[in-house]
Design a protein around this motif. Sequence first.
Motif, PDB file in Angstrom:
ATOM      1  N   SER A 132     -28.409  30.467 -19.639  1.00 34.62           N
ATOM      2  CA  SER A 132     -29.052  30.076 -18.087  1.00 34.62           C
ATOM      3  C   SER A 132     -31.296  30.377 -18.963  1.00 34.62           C
ATOM      4  CB  SER A 132     -28.484  32.051 -18.258  1.00 34.62           C
ATOM      5  OG  SER A 132     -28.689  33.010 -19.250  1.00 34.62           O
ATOM      6  N   GLY A 133     -30.648  30.254 -20.800  1.00 34.96           N
ATOM      7  CA  GLY A 133     -32.370  30.940 -21.038  1.00 34.96           C
ATOM      8  C   GLY A 133     -32.461  32.028 -21.378  1.00 34.96           C
ATOM      9  N   VAL A 134     -32.922  32.773 -22.856  1.00 31.20           N
ATOM     10  CA  VAL A 134     -33.114  33.976 -22.977  1.00 31.20           C
ATOM     11  C   VAL A 134     -35.306  33.947 -22.783  1.00 31.20           C
ATOM     12  CG1 VAL A 134     -34.142  34.886 -25.909  1.00 31.20           C
ATOM     13  CG2 VAL A 134     -31.878  33.919 -25.302  1.00 31.20           C
ATOM     14  N   THR A 135     -35.037  35.508 -22.763  1.00 33.06           N
ATOM     15  CA  THR A 135     -36.788  35.456 -21.474  1.00 33.06           C
ATOM     16  C   THR A 135     -37.233  35.702 -23.258  1.00 33.06           C
ATOM     17  OG1 THR A 135     -36.634  37.953 -22.023  1.00 33.06           O
ATOM     18  CG2 THR A 135     -35.685  36.996 -19.863  1.00 33.06           C
ATOM     19  N   LEU A 136     -39.342  35.357 -22.922  1.00 32.03           N
ATOM     20  CA  LEU A 136     -39.720  35.829 -23.816  1.00 32.03           C
ATOM     21  C   LEU A 136     -40.026  36.967 -24.303  1.00 32.03           C
ATOM     22  CD1 LEU A 136     -42.501  32.358 -22.677  1.00 32.03           C
ATOM     23  CD2 LEU A 136     -40.842  32.440 -24.834  1.00 32.03           C
ATOM     24  N   LEU A 170     -36.871  28.892 -35.982  1.00 24.75           N
ATOM     25  CA  LEU A 170     -35.753  29.418 -35.245  1.00 24.75           C
ATOM     26  C   LEU A 170     -35.485  28.567 -33.840  1.00 24.75           C
ATOM     27  CD1 LEU A 170     -33.506  31.639 -35.721  1.00 24.75           C
ATOM     28  CD2 LEU A 170     -35.450  33.348 -34.283  1.00 24.75           C
ATOM     29  N   ILE A 171     -36.291  28.277 -33.135  1.00 23.93           N
ATOM     30  CA  ILE A 171     -36.513  27.561 -31.269  1.00 23.93           C
ATOM     31  C   ILE A 171     -37.075  26.229 -31.600  1.00 23.93           C
ATOM     32  CG2 ILE A 171     -36.220  30.317 -30.945  1.00 23.93           C
ATOM     33  CD1 ILE A 171     -39.003  30.170 -29.950  1.00 23.93           C
ATOM     34  N   GLY A 172     -37.775  26.041 -32.586  1.00 22.18           N
ATOM     35  CA  GLY A 172     -38.792  25.340 -32.426  1.00 22.18           C
ATOM     36  C   GLY A 172     -40.304  25.102 -31.323  1.00 22.18           C
ATOM     37  N   LEU A 173     -40.799  26.292 -31.441  1.00 24.60           N
ATOM     38  CA  LEU A 173     -41.809  27.455 -30.721  1.00 24.60           C
ATOM     39  C   LEU A 173     -43.076  27.427 -31.914  1.00 24.60           C
ATOM     40  CD1 LEU A 173     -40.867  28.477 -27.125  1.00 24.60           C
ATOM     41  CD2 LEU A 173     -41.958  25.629 -27.311  1.00 24.60           C
ATOM     42  N   ARG A 215     -38.119  31.781 -18.975  1.00 22.42           N
ATOM     43  CA  ARG A 215     -36.860  31.913 -20.289  1.00 22.42           C
ATOM     44  C   ARG A 215     -36.959  30.402 -21.257  1.00 22.42           C
ATOM     45  NH1 ARG A 215     -32.860  35.003 -18.827  1.00 22.42           N
ATOM     46  NH2 ARG A 215     -33.479  35.909 -16.858  1.00 22.42           N
ATOM     47  N   LEU A 216     -36.852  30.351 -21.895  1.00 23.09           N
ATOM     48  CA  LEU A 216     -37.081  29.423 -22.632  1.00 23.09           C
ATOM     49  C   LEU A 216     -35.763  28.437 -22.540  1.00 23.09           C
ATOM     50  CD1 LEU A 216     -36.393  31.178 -26.320  1.00 23.09           C
ATOM     51  CD2 LEU A 216     -38.217  29.705 -26.077  1.00 23.09           C
ATOM     52  N   SER A 217     -35.567  27.149 -22.358  1.00 19.86           N
ATOM     53  CA  SER A 217     -34.863  26.267 -22.464  1.00 19.86           C
ATOM     54  C   SER A 217     -33.529  26.535 -23.432  1.00 19.86           C
ATOM     55  CB  SER A 217     -34.856  24.889 -23.360  1.00 19.86           C
ATOM     56  OG  SER A 217     -35.446  24.660 -24.603  1.00 19.86           O
ATOM     57  N   SER A 218     -32.019  25.793 -22.362  1.00 18.94           N
ATOM     58  CA  SER A 218     -31.130  25.957 -23.060  1.00 18.94           C
ATOM     59  C   SER A 218     -30.976  25.937 -24.892  1.00 18.94           C
ATOM     60  CB  SER A 218     -30.031  25.312 -22.751  1.00 18.94           C
ATOM     61  OG  SER A 218     -28.817  25.276 -23.019  1.00 18.94           O
ATOM     62  N   ASP A 219     -31.433  24.315 -25.432  1.00 15.53           N
ATOM     63  CA  ASP A 219     -31.236  23.984 -26.530  1.00 15.53           C
ATOM     64  C   ASP A 219     -32.476  25.526 -27.618  1.00 15.53           C
ATOM     65  OD1 ASP A 219     -30.641  22.911 -28.759  1.00 15.53           O
ATOM     66  OD2 ASP A 219     -33.038  21.801 -28.846  1.00 15.53           O
ATOM     67  N   GLN A 220     -33.860  25.500 -26.865  1.00 18.76           N
ATOM     68  CA  GLN A 220     -34.025  26.851 -27.813  1.00 18.76           C
ATOM     69  C   GLN A 220     -33.692  28.289 -27.610  1.00 18.76           C
ATOM     70  OE1 GLN A 220     -38.283  26.415 -25.058  1.00 18.76           O
ATOM     71  NE2 GLN A 220     -38.257  24.445 -27.000  1.00 18.76           N
ATOM     72  N   SER A 221     -32.872  28.135 -26.427  1.00 25.17           N
ATOM     73  CA  SER A 221     -32.108  30.028 -26.621  1.00 25.17           C
ATOM     74  C   SER A 221     -30.865  29.464 -27.562  1.00 25.17           C
ATOM     75  CB  SER A 221     -31.756  30.343 -25.065  1.00 25.17           C
ATOM     76  OG  SER A 221     -33.130  30.092 -23.517  1.00 25.17           O
ATOM     77  N   ALA A 222     -30.063  28.864 -27.461  1.00 23.01           N
ATOM     78  CA  ALA A 222     -29.415  28.506 -28.182  1.00 23.01           C
ATOM     79  C   ALA A 222     -29.693  28.352 -29.643  1.00 23.01           C
ATOM     80  CB  ALA A 222     -28.744  27.704 -27.988  1.00 23.01           C
ATOM     81  N   ARG A 223     -30.809  28.332 -29.950  1.00 27.78           N
ATOM     82  CA  ARG A 223     -30.887  28.539 -31.816  1.00 27.78           C
ATOM     83  C   ARG A 223     -31.660  29.540 -31.769  1.00 27.78           C
ATOM     84  NH1 ARG A 223     -35.249  23.755 -32.932  1.00 27.78           N
ATOM     85  NH2 ARG A 223     -35.536  24.732 -34.928  1.00 27.78           N
ATOM     86  N   ALA A 224     -32.082  30.437 -31.405  1.00 23.66           N
ATOM     87  CA  ALA A 224     -32.846  31.794 -30.714  1.00 23.66           C
ATOM     88  C   ALA A 224     -31.635  32.126 -31.309  1.00 23.66           C
ATOM     89  CB  ALA A 224     -33.099  32.448 -30.606  1.00 23.66           C
ATOM     90  N   ILE A 225     -30.291  32.834 -30.320  1.00 21.50           N
ATOM     91  CA  ILE A 225     -29.267  33.182 -30.177  1.00 21.50           C
ATOM     92  C   ILE A 225     -28.315  33.236 -31.728  1.00 21.50           C
ATOM     93  CG2 ILE A 225     -27.172  33.219 -29.502  1.00 21.50           C
ATOM     94  CD1 ILE A 225     -28.393  33.326 -27.004  1.00 21.50           C
ATOM     95  N   ARG A 226     -28.551  32.155 -32.065  1.00 21.66           N
ATOM     96  CA  ARG A 226     -27.798  31.619 -33.531  1.00 21.66           C
ATOM     97  C   ARG A 226     -28.427  32.598 -34.051  1.00 21.66           C
ATOM     98  NH1 ARG A 226     -28.483  26.116 -34.582  1.00 21.66           N
ATOM     99  NH2 ARG A 226     -30.194  26.904 -35.230  1.00 21.66           N
ATOM    100  N   GLY A 227     -29.138  32.026 -34.758  1.00 22.88           N
ATOM    101  CA  GLY A 227     -30.399  32.957 -35.052  1.00 22.88           C
ATOM    102  C   GLY A 227     -29.799  34.587 -35.361  1.00 22.88           C
TER     103      GLY A 227
END
Length: 185
Positions: free
Chosen positions: A70-74, A96-99, A114-126
């Motif tokens: 669903s994407g992490v909000t900015l 961390l997220i590529g941005l 919201r961040l993209s699914s991939d960017q959100s997953a990277r942030a969550i992993r961090g």
Amino acid sequence: MDAEIPGKPPIVSAGNKPAAASTSSFIGAECLPKESSEQARDAWTINFTFLLTGVSEQNDLSALYRAAVSGVTLTALSKFAQSVDMLSSDSMLIKLIGLSGRTIRCRLKIPHERLSSDQSARAIRGALLLDQAVKVIGSLELAEEWMLKPSIGLDGGKPIDLLENSIGGQLVSDLLTRLEYGVYQ
């Protein structure tokens, strides 16, 4: 050890070491026990995974997956970055997220974007790795120091540098698990 306070986000014990001074201004009543004091600030720190996703149980991978899709909000990402000194530089956000920090600041004009699914997953992993590091090492300040220093267990690489992809993130997590069980002193 994770602890939950009714009506409050989950918090992670930070051991006997005080949390980094720069996080004190970010840690508000919503992240500390109701009887917040300097002693409570020293004993508790925020749960970064909850801060990003609203998912209280870090082991609930299904919920974390849904949060990434669903994407992490900015806004959540901004709060996360502000709460961690090592994420204050643009280069760390890129890792961390590529941005870049500049892109994020421009996109914050629409804070609920919201961040993209991939960017959100990277942030969550961090966030998960930072939560794990705080738990294993004892405080946010020490965990940040550890993330920024070369590690023998990572062939001389800095843990923060390995967060650029999922394999590096797994290496950092594995090392933290070994440290937790005393495999590396």
